[in-house]
Write a protein that holds these residues in place. Structure first.
Motif, PDB file in Angstrom:
ATOM      1  N   TRP A   1      49.992  30.224  37.602  1.00  0.00           N
ATOM      2  CA  TRP A   1      48.718  30.636  37.006  1.00  0.00           C
ATOM      3  C   TRP A   1      48.675  30.307  35.519  1.00  0.00           C
ATOM      4  CZ3 TRP A   1      47.970  36.209  39.433  1.00  0.00           C
ATOM      5  CH2 TRP A   1      47.437  36.072  40.730  1.00  0.00           C
TER       6      TRP A   1
ATOM      7  N   ASP B   1      39.297  33.895  38.676  1.00  0.00           N
ATOM      8  CA  ASP B   1      39.477  32.604  39.348  1.00  0.00           C
ATOM      9  C   ASP B   1      40.874  32.452  39.937  1.00  0.00           C
ATOM     10  OD1 ASP B   1      36.915  31.785  38.826  1.00  0.00           O
ATOM     11  OD2 ASP B   1      37.434  30.768  36.950  1.00  0.00           O
ATOM     12  N   GLN B   2      41.820  33.261  39.496  1.00  0.00           N
ATOM     13  CA  GLN B   2      43.181  33.173  39.993  1.00  0.00           C
ATOM     14  C   GLN B   2      43.267  33.841  41.357  1.00  0.00           C
ATOM     15  OE1 GLN B   2      45.181  35.161  36.796  1.00  0.00           O
ATOM     16  NE2 GLN B   2      45.587  33.264  35.680  1.00  0.00           N
TER      17      GLN B   2
ATOM     18  N   TYR C   1      38.726  34.088  33.776  1.00  0.00           N
ATOM     19  CA  TYR C   1      39.861  33.278  34.225  1.00  0.00           C
ATOM     20  C   TYR C   1      40.679  34.014  35.276  1.00  0.00           C
ATOM     21  CZ  TYR C   1      44.159  30.564  33.990  1.00  0.00           C
ATOM     22  OH  TYR C   1      45.254  29.813  34.305  1.00  0.00           O
TER      23      TYR C   1
ATOM     24  N   GLN D   1      45.064  27.546  39.666  1.00  0.00           N
ATOM     25  CA  GLN D   1      44.321  28.766  39.979  1.00  0.00           C
ATOM     26  C   GLN D   1      44.712  29.374  41.322  1.00  0.00           C
ATOM     27  OE1 GLN D   1      40.211  27.602  39.544  1.00  0.00           O
ATOM     28  NE2 GLN D   1      40.239  27.918  37.336  1.00  0.00           N
ATOM     29  N   THR D   2      45.098  28.516  42.292  1.00  0.00           N
ATOM     30  CA  THR D   2      45.439  29.002  43.626  1.00  0.00           C
ATOM     31  C   THR D   2      46.911  28.760  43.908  1.00  0.00           C
ATOM     32  OG1 THR D   2      43.203  28.540  44.446  1.00  0.00           O
ATOM     33  CG2 THR D   2      44.947  28.822  46.086  1.00  0.00           C
TER      34      THR D   2
END
Length: 291
Positions: A241, A20-21, A17, A246-247
């Motif tokens: 987050w 993915d951040q 996870y 994620q972005t």
């Protein structure tokens, strides 16, 4: 044995996870004198993911912008704003019409200088309502920047709008409030918490008690101001987050003279605007442990 396997699985999933951040950084074209191609080329080489611009008015410039973005593989944020120099109803209609045009460019987001500090709360909320409607219809995020001269010119005033409009999404440019409140907002973390919760984009410029932009964020005399801004930005990033976004998008927004102090008579800048924006991007990457 089962408990050990569970812990290992949690650690693995947590690591996936975390991978993915990410952060996406945008370079402002504020004060830029380069062609679109040259500006985008330099932006890409400096490590930015995209650019943050006001849409040029003429079709030739728009065509050149599209070409440069595609050539250099850059993302696009667009700026928008309320015209405070015309009557309210006319300004509202103009705001709506232009925002619809901007969303057709399919930008990552539209950042708005919304309303006016001279409009009533009801009038300012009309701009926010239209922006939210168009955002929902188009699927393009529209955020409202905390900015002097707008509905969000102070922390207490912005909290009134957040209370009135639960789905209000902000771009936090905390540098404006540093000068408005003549402080680094020490002791205001409780008041800031609600603003952080509603902040979805960051304009990363370091302000101080006497101005919206330090002359050089690398200078040791501004370390306290830099650290205070980084702390607040980190809160926003972690909040987004933690909620599964994620972005997180960030615009490095140190500006040119007169935001950037210049020597009298010659008007030679005392520091390098581009260098400051690259520095602030890298400082945030380091803070958030982003490669």
């Amino acid at each position: 044995m089962r408990n050990i396997l569970t812990v290992i699985l949690i650690l693995i999933l947590g690591n996936i996870y975390a991978q993915d951040q990410k952060l996406q950084f945008f370079q402002t074209n504020w004060g830029n004198t380069l062609s679109w191609d040259a500006f985008c080329e330099r932006t890409k080489k400096s490590g930015f993911d995209g650019i943050d611009v006001w849409l040029p008015a003429d079709t030739e410039s728009q065509k050149a912008l599209r070409t440069a973005l595609k050539k250099h593989g850059l993302l696009l944020n667009l700026m928008h704003g309320t015209n405070k120099n015309i009557p309210f109803k006319q300004s509202l209609a103009q705001f709506e019409e232009k925002l619809k045009v901007l969303t057709q460019w399919n930008p990552v987001l539209v950042n708005c200088h919304t309303g006016s500090d001279f409009f009533t709360q009801e009038q300012n909320q009309a701009f926010i309502k239209i922006a939210n409607k168009i955002s929902k219809e188009s699927g393009i995020p529209v955020y409202h920047e905390t900015h002097r001269g707008r509905f969000s010119y102070t922390l207490p005033n912005t909290k009134k709008y957040v209370s009135a409009i639960p789905d209000l999404k902000l771009t936090l440019d905390i540098s404006h409030w540093m000068v408005v409140h003549e402080s680094l907002l020490e002791g205001q973390d409780e008041n800031l918490r609600e603003i952080v919760d509603h902040s979805h984009h960051i304009h990363a410029r370091v302000g101080h008690a006497e101005g919206p932009q330090v002359n050089d964020p690398e200078a040791p005399e501004w370390k306290k101001a830099l650290d205070r801004h980084l702390d607040i930005w980190e809160q926003i990033i972690c909040k987004r987050w933690s909620e599964g976004q994620q972005t997180v998008t960030i615009t490095s927004e140190f500006g040119p003279p007169a935001y950037l102090p210049a020597l009298p008579y010659t008007q030679i800048p005392v520091a390098d605007q581009w260098k400051a924006n690259v520095f602030i991007m890298n400082a945030l990457k380091k803070r958030m442990k982003i490669q």
